[in-house]
Write a protein that holds these residues in place. Sequence first.
Motif, PDB file in Angstrom:
ATOM      1  N   PHE A 101       0.850  -1.186   0.000  1.00  0.00           N
ATOM      2  CA  PHE A 101       0.000   0.000   0.000  1.00  0.00           C
ATOM      3  C   PHE A 101       0.890   1.242   0.000  1.00  0.00           C
ATOM      4  O   PHE A 101       2.054   1.188   0.375  1.00  0.00           O
ATOM      5  N   CYS A 102       0.319   2.367  -0.394  1.00  0.00           N
ATOM      6  CA  CYS A 102       1.104   3.589  -0.438  1.00  0.00           C
ATOM      7  C   CYS A 102       0.201   4.799  -0.245  1.00  0.00           C
ATOM      8  O   CYS A 102      -0.928   4.823  -0.765  1.00  0.00           O
ATOM      9  N   GLY A 103       0.689   5.781   0.503  1.00  0.00           N
ATOM     10  CA  GLY A 103      -0.109   6.974   0.739  1.00  0.00           C
ATOM     11  C   GLY A 103       0.754   8.173   1.082  1.00  0.00           C
ATOM     12  O   GLY A 103       1.969   8.065   1.256  1.00  0.00           O
ATOM     13  N   LYS A 104       0.110   9.317   1.163  1.00  0.00           N
ATOM     14  CA  LYS A 104       0.783  10.565   1.518  1.00  0.00           C
ATOM     15  C   LYS A 104       0.843  10.697   3.037  1.00  0.00           C
ATOM     16  O   LYS A 104      -0.180  10.587   3.718  1.00  0.00           O
ATOM     17  N   HIS A 105       2.053  10.930   3.544  1.00  0.00           N
ATOM     18  CA  HIS A 105       2.257  11.171   4.968  1.00  0.00           C
ATOM     19  C   HIS A 105       3.134  12.398   5.152  1.00  0.00           C
ATOM     20  O   HIS A 105       3.685  12.924   4.183  1.00  0.00           O
ATOM     21  N   VAL A 106       3.278  12.837   6.374  1.00  0.00           N
ATOM     22  CA  VAL A 106       3.900  14.142   6.619  1.00  0.00           C
ATOM     23  C   VAL A 106       5.405  14.039   6.858  1.00  0.00           C
ATOM     24  O   VAL A 106       6.195  14.577   6.096  1.00  0.00           O
ATOM     25  N   PHE A 107       5.827  13.340   7.902  1.00  0.00           N
ATOM     26  CA  PHE A 107       7.238  13.361   8.305  1.00  0.00           C
ATOM     27  C   PHE A 107       8.027  12.302   7.543  1.00  0.00           C
ATOM     28  O   PHE A 107       8.375  11.244   8.067  1.00  0.00           O
ATOM     29  N   VAL A 108       8.307  12.636   6.290  1.00  0.00           N
ATOM     30  CA  VAL A 108       8.890  11.673   5.358  1.00  0.00           C
ATOM     31  C   VAL A 108      10.209  12.221   4.812  1.00  0.00           C
ATOM     32  O   VAL A 108      10.371  13.427   4.620  1.00  0.00           O
ATOM     33  N   ARG A 109      11.132  11.319   4.557  1.00  0.00           N
ATOM     34  CA  ARG A 109      12.364  11.678   3.855  1.00  0.00           C
ATOM     35  C   ARG A 109      12.054  11.701   2.355  1.00  0.00           C
ATOM     36  O   ARG A 109      11.876  10.669   1.728  1.00  0.00           O
ATOM     37  N   TYR A 110      11.974  12.882   1.804  1.00  0.00           N
ATOM     38  CA  TYR A 110      11.532  13.026   0.418  1.00  0.00           C
ATOM     39  C   TYR A 110      12.656  12.714  -0.556  1.00  0.00           C
ATOM     40  O   TYR A 110      13.849  12.779  -0.224  1.00  0.00           O
ATOM     41  N   ASP A 111      12.266  12.380  -1.772  1.00  0.00           N
ATOM     42  CA  ASP A 111      13.226  11.944  -2.769  1.00  0.00           C
ATOM     43  C   ASP A 111      14.147  13.075  -3.206  1.00  0.00           C
ATOM     44  O   ASP A 111      15.342  12.877  -3.417  1.00  0.00           O
ATOM     45  N   LYS A 112      13.580  14.271  -3.349  1.00  0.00           N
ATOM     46  CA  LYS A 112      14.357  15.420  -3.800  1.00  0.00           C
ATOM     47  C   LYS A 112      14.173  16.567  -2.818  1.00  0.00           C
ATOM     48  O   LYS A 112      13.093  16.749  -2.264  1.00  0.00           O
ATOM     49  N   PHE A 113      15.227  17.356  -2.663  1.00  0.00           N
ATOM     50  CA  PHE A 113      15.164  18.474  -1.727  1.00  0.00           C
ATOM     51  C   PHE A 113      14.026  19.419  -2.080  1.00  0.00           C
ATOM     52  O   PHE A 113      13.340  19.946  -1.190  1.00  0.00           O
TER      53      PHE A 113
END
Length: 258
Positions: A101-113
């Motif tokens: 499963f996959c969803g939008k969350h807040v405190f995430v290490r994003y792929d690009k700055f």
Amino acid sequence: MILTGDYHTHTPYSHGKNTVEENAARAKELGLKQLGISDHGFSHLAFGIRRKQIAAYKAECKAAAEKHGIDVLVGIEANIRGVDGKADLTEKDYENFDIYFCGKHVFVRYDKFADYFRYFLANFFTDKLGKKPSEKLIARNTKAYINTIKNNPVDAITHLNYLSPANAIEVAKCAADYGTYLELNSKKTHLTDEELCEIAQKTSVRFLIGSDAHSANRVGEIKLVEEQLKRIDFPLCRIDNIDGRLPNFRFAEFKKRM
């Protein structure tokens, strides 16, 4: 409407309160045929499961299945890590999981700055300030969801539009094309009645109901979804984990072809 399987439950491996075994015991008590343990993905900075924990995670799912006589699927609720749709799992991780499963969350290490600003902060401040999302933000969020579905063999998008308002119709069309489910989340309101009704009318996407349980006593809890579906006279035949039906998961089919 009787739930057949609950595939969105959490344990202390992310930020659930009860163990895999306790969730499974509750699922057995409710008469569920399948249970998914879907703790948050690796890039969640506060509550994500870690790769070094995966062996123990799988072992607990296997032991709980044997003890209670129901299918306990090893899952993950991965994080959308930016507009390009990159998620937590690499192909090397696939063998360790049954459902994705996959969803939008807040405190995430994003792929690009840049995604910290154009994706995370833009959504965060729009929500916290109660602002109407801009067309540009909606387009960006829609792109993130669609790229996630296209670029990853995800079984379901969790709580679509929660903290990330998008064009739900376009996301649903893409999900239908790729065989990805949309989750109807029974923990949080994420689609309006109008949005859900329009999705059902204008797309062929199929749905799952998920409790998003963070404690064992909420496993199988679908009251919030039931109330919404009654308000809009939703076609229950479009939901694949109720009334004896079991989902046809995209991720499992993808792995067979690897």
